[in-house]
Design a protein around this motif. Structure first.
Motif, PDB file in Angstrom:
ATOM      1  N   PRO A  10       0.765  -1.307  -0.143  1.00 34.39           N
ATOM      2  CA  PRO A  10      -0.022  -0.007  -0.017  1.00 34.39           C
ATOM      3  C   PRO A  10       0.772   1.214   0.123  1.00 34.39           C
ATOM      4  O   PRO A  10       0.507   2.435  -0.795  1.00 34.39           O
ATOM      5  N   VAL A  11       1.878   1.214   0.848  1.00 33.75           N
ATOM      6  CA  VAL A  11       2.832   2.419   0.670  1.00 33.75           C
ATOM      7  C   VAL A  11       3.429   2.775  -0.751  1.00 33.75           C
ATOM      8  O   VAL A  11       3.464   3.778  -1.167  1.00 33.75           O
ATOM      9  N   THR A  12       3.837   1.675  -1.208  1.00 32.51           N
ATOM     10  CA  THR A  12       4.460   1.801  -2.576  1.00 32.51           C
ATOM     11  C   THR A  12       3.233   2.344  -3.495  1.00 32.51           C
ATOM     12  O   THR A  12       3.612   3.075  -4.528  1.00 32.51           O
ATOM     13  N   ALA A  13       2.289   1.759  -3.596  1.00 30.41           N
ATOM     14  CA  ALA A  13       1.112   2.166  -4.447  1.00 30.41           C
ATOM     15  C   ALA A  13       0.628   3.446  -4.110  1.00 30.41           C
ATOM     16  O   ALA A  13       0.599   4.147  -5.200  1.00 30.41           O
ATOM     17  N   LEU A  14       0.854   4.009  -2.905  1.00 30.22           N
ATOM     18  CA  LEU A  14       0.402   5.570  -2.671  1.00 30.22           C
ATOM     19  C   LEU A  14       1.633   6.516  -3.277  1.00 30.22           C
ATOM     20  O   LEU A  14       1.403   7.598  -3.712  1.00 30.22           O
ATOM     21  N   SER A  15       2.800   5.982  -3.118  1.00 27.39           N
ATOM     22  CA  SER A  15       3.800   6.862  -3.448  1.00 27.39           C
ATOM     23  C   SER A  15       4.108   6.819  -4.818  1.00 27.39           C
ATOM     24  O   SER A  15       4.421   8.027  -5.289  1.00 27.39           O
ATOM     25  N   PHE A  16       3.722   5.802  -5.531  1.00 26.56           N
ATOM     26  CA  PHE A  16       3.663   5.956  -6.975  1.00 26.56           C
ATOM     27  C   PHE A  16       2.516   6.421  -7.661  1.00 26.56           C
ATOM     28  O   PHE A  16       2.491   6.730  -8.682  1.00 26.56           O
ATOM     29  N   GLY A  17       1.548   6.757  -6.971  1.00 25.96           N
ATOM     30  CA  GLY A  17       0.177   7.351  -7.305  1.00 25.96           C
ATOM     31  C   GLY A  17      -0.485   6.289  -8.530  1.00 25.96           C
ATOM     32  O   GLY A  17      -1.142   6.824  -9.489  1.00 25.96           O
ATOM     33  N   VAL A  18      -0.624   5.161  -7.906  1.00 27.71           N
ATOM     34  CA  VAL A  18      -1.327   4.096  -8.618  1.00 27.71           C
ATOM     35  C   VAL A  18      -2.738   4.463  -8.617  1.00 27.71           C
ATOM     36  O   VAL A  18      -3.261   4.635  -7.485  1.00 27.71           O
ATOM     37  N   ALA A  19      -3.642   4.349  -9.601  1.00 30.57           N
ATOM     38  CA  ALA A  19      -4.872   4.895  -9.745  1.00 30.57           C
ATOM     39  C   ALA A  19      -5.753   3.946  -9.060  1.00 30.57           C
ATOM     40  O   ALA A  19      -6.880   4.263  -8.129  1.00 30.57           O
ATOM     41  N   SER A  20      -5.607   2.802  -8.761  1.00 36.94           N
ATOM     42  CA  SER A  20      -6.265   1.865  -7.904  1.00 36.94           C
ATOM     43  C   SER A  20      -5.905   1.795  -6.597  1.00 36.94           C
ATOM     44  O   SER A  20      -6.453   0.886  -5.785  1.00 36.94           O
ATOM     45  N   LEU A  71      -7.731   6.610   7.846  1.00 32.14           N
ATOM     46  CA  LEU A  71      -7.432   5.877   9.094  1.00 32.14           C
ATOM     47  C   LEU A  71      -7.877   4.287   8.780  1.00 32.14           C
ATOM     48  O   LEU A  71      -6.822   3.528   9.462  1.00 32.14           O
ATOM     49  N   GLY A  72      -8.707   3.989   7.984  1.00 36.52           N
ATOM     50  CA  GLY A  72      -8.946   2.483   7.765  1.00 36.52           C
ATOM     51  C   GLY A  72      -7.790   1.797   6.890  1.00 36.52           C
ATOM     52  O   GLY A  72      -7.026   0.650   7.269  1.00 36.52           O
ATOM     53  N   THR A  73      -7.215   2.673   6.047  1.00 35.38           N
ATOM     54  CA  THR A  73      -5.716   2.202   5.275  1.00 35.38           C
ATOM     55  C   THR A  73      -4.665   1.948   6.523  1.00 35.38           C
ATOM     56  O   THR A  73      -4.023   1.015   6.181  1.00 35.38           O
ATOM     57  N   VAL A  74      -4.440   2.763   7.181  1.00 35.00           N
ATOM     58  CA  VAL A  74      -3.432   2.757   8.245  1.00 35.00           C
ATOM     59  C   VAL A  74      -3.602   1.771   9.132  1.00 35.00           C
ATOM     60  O   VAL A  74      -2.526   1.043   9.398  1.00 35.00           O
ATOM     61  N   ALA A  75      -4.962   1.420   9.452  1.00 36.49           N
ATOM     62  CA  ALA A  75      -4.999   0.349  10.502  1.00 36.49           C
ATOM     63  C   ALA A  75      -5.022  -0.873   9.746  1.00 36.49           C
ATOM     64  O   ALA A  75      -4.575  -1.792  10.399  1.00 36.49           O
ATOM     65  N   PHE A  76      -5.357  -1.060   8.461  1.00 34.84           N
ATOM     66  CA  PHE A  76      -5.063  -2.424   7.658  1.00 34.84           C
ATOM     67  C   PHE A  76      -3.710  -2.415   7.670  1.00 34.84           C
ATOM     68  O   PHE A  76      -3.196  -3.667   7.950  1.00 34.84           O
ATOM     69  N   ALA A  77      -2.912  -1.649   7.259  1.00 36.39           N
ATOM     70  CA  ALA A  77      -1.322  -1.862   7.261  1.00 36.39           C
ATOM     71  C   ALA A  77      -0.985  -2.271   8.620  1.00 36.39           C
ATOM     72  O   ALA A  77       0.050  -3.114   8.566  1.00 36.39           O
ATOM     73  N   LEU A  78      -1.282  -1.577   9.619  1.00 30.51           N
ATOM     74  CA  LEU A  78      -0.675  -1.683  10.958  1.00 30.51           C
ATOM     75  C   LEU A  78      -0.872  -3.140  11.336  1.00 30.51           C
ATOM     76  O   LEU A  78      -0.179  -3.738  11.765  1.00 30.51           O
TER      77      LEU A  78
END
Length: 64
Positions: A31-41, A47-54
């Motif tokens: 998820p961090v890589t996808a967010l940093s590269f700006g992937v459309a999907s 908070l939900g995304t951070v909780a999921f990754a954590l």
């Protein structure tokens, strides 16, 4: 039984470590890589995304 048991224990430990690494990569790195590269999907950063990754990261840490 000594050497056989030791090798089986080492193989089990290696397998659990590989599963732990997969959990960290799937739940934390991807998820961090996808967010940093700006992937459309990629999921939006909330908070939900951070909780999921954590949760995935902590699960991998516990297995490791």
């Amino acid at each position: 039984m000594g050497q056989i048991h030791n090798e089986q224990t080492k193989l089990l430990a290696t397998g659990l470590n590989n599963v732990a690494v997969a959990f960290v990569v799937i739940g934390g790195v991807t998820p961090v890589t996808a967010l940093s590269f700006g992937v459309a999907s990629a999921p939006s950063l909330n908070l939900g995304t951070v909780a999921f990754a954590l949760i995935w990261f902590c699960t991998g840490l516990c297995l490791h």
